[in-house]
Design a protein around this motif. Structure first.
Motif, mmCIF file in Angstrom:
data_model
loop_
_atom_site.group_PDB
_atom_site.id
_atom_site.type_symbol
_atom_site.label_atom_id
_atom_site.label_comp_id
_atom_site.label_asym_id
_atom_site.label_seq_id
_atom_site.Cartn_x
_atom_site.Cartn_y
_atom_site.Cartn_z
ATOM 1 N N GLY A 171 0.792 -1.226 0.000
ATOM 2 C CA GLY A 171 0.000 0.000 0.000
ATOM 3 C C GLY A 171 0.825 1.277 0.000
ATOM 4 O O GLY A 171 1.751 1.433 0.792
ATOM 5 N N ARG A 172 0.441 2.173 -0.911
ATOM 6 C CA ARG A 172 1.067 3.501 -0.992
ATOM 7 C C ARG A 172 0.000 4.506 -1.419
ATOM 8 O O ARG A 172 -0.934 4.172 -2.129
ATOM 9 N N GLY A 173 0.198 5.765 -1.006
ATOM 10 C CA GLY A 173 -0.670 6.833 -1.474
ATOM 11 C C GLY A 173 -1.636 7.349 -0.432
ATOM 12 O O GLY A 173 -1.637 6.922 0.719
ATOM 13 N N ALA A 174 -2.480 8.287 -0.858
ATOM 14 C CA ALA A 174 -3.446 8.916 0.048
ATOM 15 C C ALA A 174 -4.653 8.020 0.308
ATOM 16 O O ALA A 174 -5.226 8.036 1.396
ATOM 17 N N LEU A 175 -5.080 7.278 -0.704
ATOM 18 C CA LEU A 175 -5.992 6.148 -0.533
ATOM 19 C C LEU A 175 -5.166 4.951 -0.983
ATOM 20 O O LEU A 175 -5.120 4.648 -2.176
ATOM 21 N N PRO A 176 -4.462 4.309 -0.080
ATOM 22 C CA PRO A 176 -3.428 3.345 -0.477
ATOM 23 C C PRO A 176 -3.929 2.299 -1.468
ATOM 24 O O PRO A 176 -5.012 1.741 -1.307
ATOM 25 N N ILE A 177 -3.130 2.093 -2.505
ATOM 26 C CA ILE A 177 -3.452 1.054 -3.480
ATOM 27 C C ILE A 177 -2.510 -0.123 -3.292
ATOM 28 O O ILE A 177 -1.349 0.036 -2.906
ATOM 29 N N TYR A 178 -3.038 -1.309 -3.557
ATOM 30 C CA TYR A 178 -2.316 -2.558 -3.397
ATOM 31 C C TYR A 178 -2.433 -3.362 -4.693
ATOM 32 O O TYR A 178 -3.366 -3.145 -5.469
ATOM 33 N N TRP A 179 -1.537 -4.290 -4.891
ATOM 34 C CA TRP A 179 -1.538 -5.251 -5.980
ATOM 35 C C TRP A 179 -1.077 -4.644 -7.313
ATOM 36 O O TRP A 179 -1.361 -3.499 -7.617
ATOM 37 N N ASN A 180 -0.395 -5.487 -8.066
ATOM 38 C CA ASN A 180 0.164 -5.076 -9.359
ATOM 39 C C ASN A 180 -0.894 -4.574 -10.330
ATOM 40 O O ASN A 180 -0.686 -3.584 -11.053
ATOM 41 N N TYR A 181 -2.060 -5.207 -10.353
ATOM 42 C CA TYR A 181 -3.100 -4.792 -11.307
ATOM 43 C C TYR A 181 -3.653 -3.418 -10.980
ATOM 44 O O TYR A 181 -3.992 -2.649 -11.892
ATOM 45 N N ASN A 182 -3.726 -3.068 -9.712
ATOM 46 C CA ASN A 182 -4.193 -1.729 -9.351
ATOM 47 C C ASN A 182 -3.154 -0.666 -9.685
ATOM 48 O O ASN A 182 -3.495 0.418 -10.166
ATOM 49 N N TYR A 183 -1.886 -0.964 -9.437
ATOM 50 C CA TYR A 183 -0.825 -0.037 -9.835
ATOM 51 C C TYR A 183 -0.802 0.132 -11.350
ATOM 52 O O TYR A 183 -0.623 1.246 -11.866
ATOM 53 N N GLY A 184 -0.981 -0.980 -12.069
ATOM 54 C CA GLY A 184 -0.962 -0.911 -13.525
ATOM 55 C C GLY A 184 -2.107 -0.102 -14.095
ATOM 56 O O GLY A 184 -1.904 0.775 -14.947
ATOM 57 N N GLU A 185 -3.314 -0.368 -13.608
ATOM 58 C CA GLU A 185 -4.499 0.338 -14.108
ATOM 59 C C GLU A 185 -4.437 1.831 -13.765
ATOM 60 O O GLU A 185 -4.721 2.690 -14.618
ATOM 61 N N VAL A 192 1.509 7.434 -15.899
ATOM 62 C CA VAL A 192 2.711 7.328 -15.068
ATOM 63 C C VAL A 192 3.025 5.839 -14.904
ATOM 64 O O VAL A 192 2.124 5.039 -14.663
ATOM 65 N N ASP A 193 4.269 5.468 -15.041
ATOM 66 C CA ASP A 193 4.645 4.051 -14.988
ATOM 67 C C ASP A 193 4.711 3.548 -13.545
ATOM 68 O O ASP A 193 5.785 3.286 -13.000
ATOM 69 N N LEU A 194 3.537 3.395 -12.945
ATOM 70 C CA LEU A 194 3.482 2.919 -11.569
ATOM 71 C C LEU A 194 3.721 1.420 -11.466
ATOM 72 O O LEU A 194 4.098 0.920 -10.399
ATOM 73 N N LEU A 195 3.510 0.684 -12.547
ATOM 74 C CA LEU A 195 3.729 -0.762 -12.502
ATOM 75 C C LEU A 195 5.207 -1.081 -12.272
ATOM 76 O O LEU A 195 5.548 -1.966 -11.497
ATOM 77 N N HIS A 197 7.361 1.369 -11.289
ATOM 78 C CA HIS A 197 7.874 2.286 -10.260
ATOM 79 C C HIS A 197 6.766 2.683 -9.274
ATOM 80 O O HIS A 197 6.375 3.856 -9.200
ATOM 81 N N PRO A 198 6.265 1.726 -8.510
ATOM 82 C CA PRO A 198 5.241 2.078 -7.515
ATOM 83 C C PRO A 198 5.751 3.050 -6.461
ATOM 84 O O PRO A 198 4.966 3.760 -5.834
ATOM 85 N N GLU A 199 7.065 3.109 -6.303
ATOM 86 C CA GLU A 199 7.644 4.007 -5.291
ATOM 87 C C GLU A 199 7.403 5.473 -5.606
ATOM 88 O O GLU A 199 7.561 6.331 -4.739
ATOM 89 N N TYR A 200 6.991 5.772 -6.851
ATOM 90 C CA TYR A 200 6.670 7.161 -7.185
ATOM 91 C C TYR A 200 5.625 7.735 -6.231
ATOM 92 O O TYR A 200 5.616 8.937 -5.954
ATOM 93 N N LEU A 201 4.734 6.866 -5.735
ATOM 94 C CA LEU A 201 3.662 7.341 -4.858
ATOM 95 C C LEU A 201 4.168 7.750 -3.478
ATOM 96 O O LEU A 201 3.478 8.486 -2.766
#
Length: 316
Positions: A171-185, A192-195, A197-201
């Motif tokens: 989980g990361r962010g203001a409404l934390p997102i989890y899982w590769n598919y959520n980062y990708g979507e 933004v290439d969150l898949l 680089h999820p650390e961008y959040l």
């Protein structure tokens, strides 16, 4: 004498600057097919009917942000110096032309901002029962999950959102997102290439707020409303929704965002925590919790969930 003229000149210059500033805040207006559209510049840009209304900075200012998140920069917080008002307003500028905090009259708009931030505060809080300032003063304490138990990689999505080796999708962010598919979507939506680089959040507060606002404004599945739509009244419940006890209001925003993880579970701590943050923020904004509406609009304890989580899913 010369000093007197310098003072007068300085005052005149300030008045001109103030007039120019006020002039710049006036929206550009045009009529298209009988509808009034406005462009307010950077904060609400792009000829939208919503830009003709109050923008968020008109009624929600820095000191109010500080009041809502009073403990976020205390030494024991986990994201000291990360979250700030400027990042919130900058992120919101992308969504105000679409109605985020600009849908209706000032009161309605303030309630939506309080509702959105109520979710954010409850999901990023490190407050507890005897915390200084009370448990509701500790929103935006986190910007990431501190001790993830796994990397949240779902191989079912290996062809659409393949996990990057060595990367954790906790989980990361203001409404934390989890899982590769959520980062990708989410990354696709925000370009933004969150898949990879999820650390961008956890590096960029504006982006962290933007991902939360995108989630608030976007239906999570086809044939479902967004949290924004159910809150501001754009969504009209069907007969099936009525039978499922889903009604417009804050309660159904929890249903949209979290489904059976929160709703249809009776009087749960998780649900009550979100409600408490929302009511607390309404009070701090001077709106008053009585404007939140009746009990059935606030809770989702008896609502049939929009979504049922797969057995592999955890908190979001």
């Amino acid at each position: 004498m010369e000093a007197k003229w310098l003072v007068l000149f300085s005052v005149a210059a300030m008045l001109v600057a103030l007039a120019n500033c006020q002039e710049s805040l006036k929206p550009l207006v045009k009529m298209v097919k009988g509808k009034k559209l406005c462009d307010k510049g950077w904060e609400c840009k792009g000829w939208s009917k919503y830009c003709c209304n109050h923008t968020i900075s008109d009624y929600f200012q820095t000191y109010q942000f500080e009041d809502l998140f009073a403990k976020r920069n205390t030494p024991v917080a986990h994201a000291v110096g990360f979250w700030d008002y400027h990042s919130f307003i900058t992120a919101a500028a992308q969504y105000q032309p679409h109605g985020f905090g600009t849908t209706g009259e000032k009161l309605q708009n303030m309630k939506e901002v309080a509702a959105f931030l109520g979710h954010v505060g409850s999901k990023t809080s490190c407050g507890y029962g005897v915390a200084t300032g009370g448990p509701l003063a500790w929103g935006l304490c986190y910007n990431k999950e501190m001790s993830p138990s796994k990397i949240y990689c779902d191989d079912y999505y290996k062809y659409t959102y393949p996990c990057t080796p060595g990367v954790s999708y906790h989980g990361r962010g203001a409404l934390p997102i989890y899982w590769n598919y959520n980062y990708g979507e989410t990354g696709e939506a925000l370009k933004v290439d969150l898949l990879n680089h999820p650390e961008y959040l956890e590096d960029n507060a504006t982006l962290a707020f933007q991902t939360a606002m995108w989630r608030w404004m976007t239906p999570m599945k086809k044939h479902q409303p967004s949290a924004h739509d159910v809150f501001v009244g754009n969504w009209k419940p069907t007969k099936n929704d009525t039978l499922a006890k889903r009604v417009p209001g804050f309660g159904t925003t929890m249903n949209v965002l979290y489904g059976d993880q929160v709703c249809g579970q009776g009087d749960s701590d998780s649900m009550n925590n979100m409600i408490s943050h929302y009511l607390y923020y309404l009070d701090l904004l001077g709106v008053g919790r009585e404007e939140a509406g009746p009990h059935d609009m606030l809770t989702c304890e008896e609502q049939e969930p929009f979504t049922v989580s797969p057995s592999s899913a955890t908190s979001s």
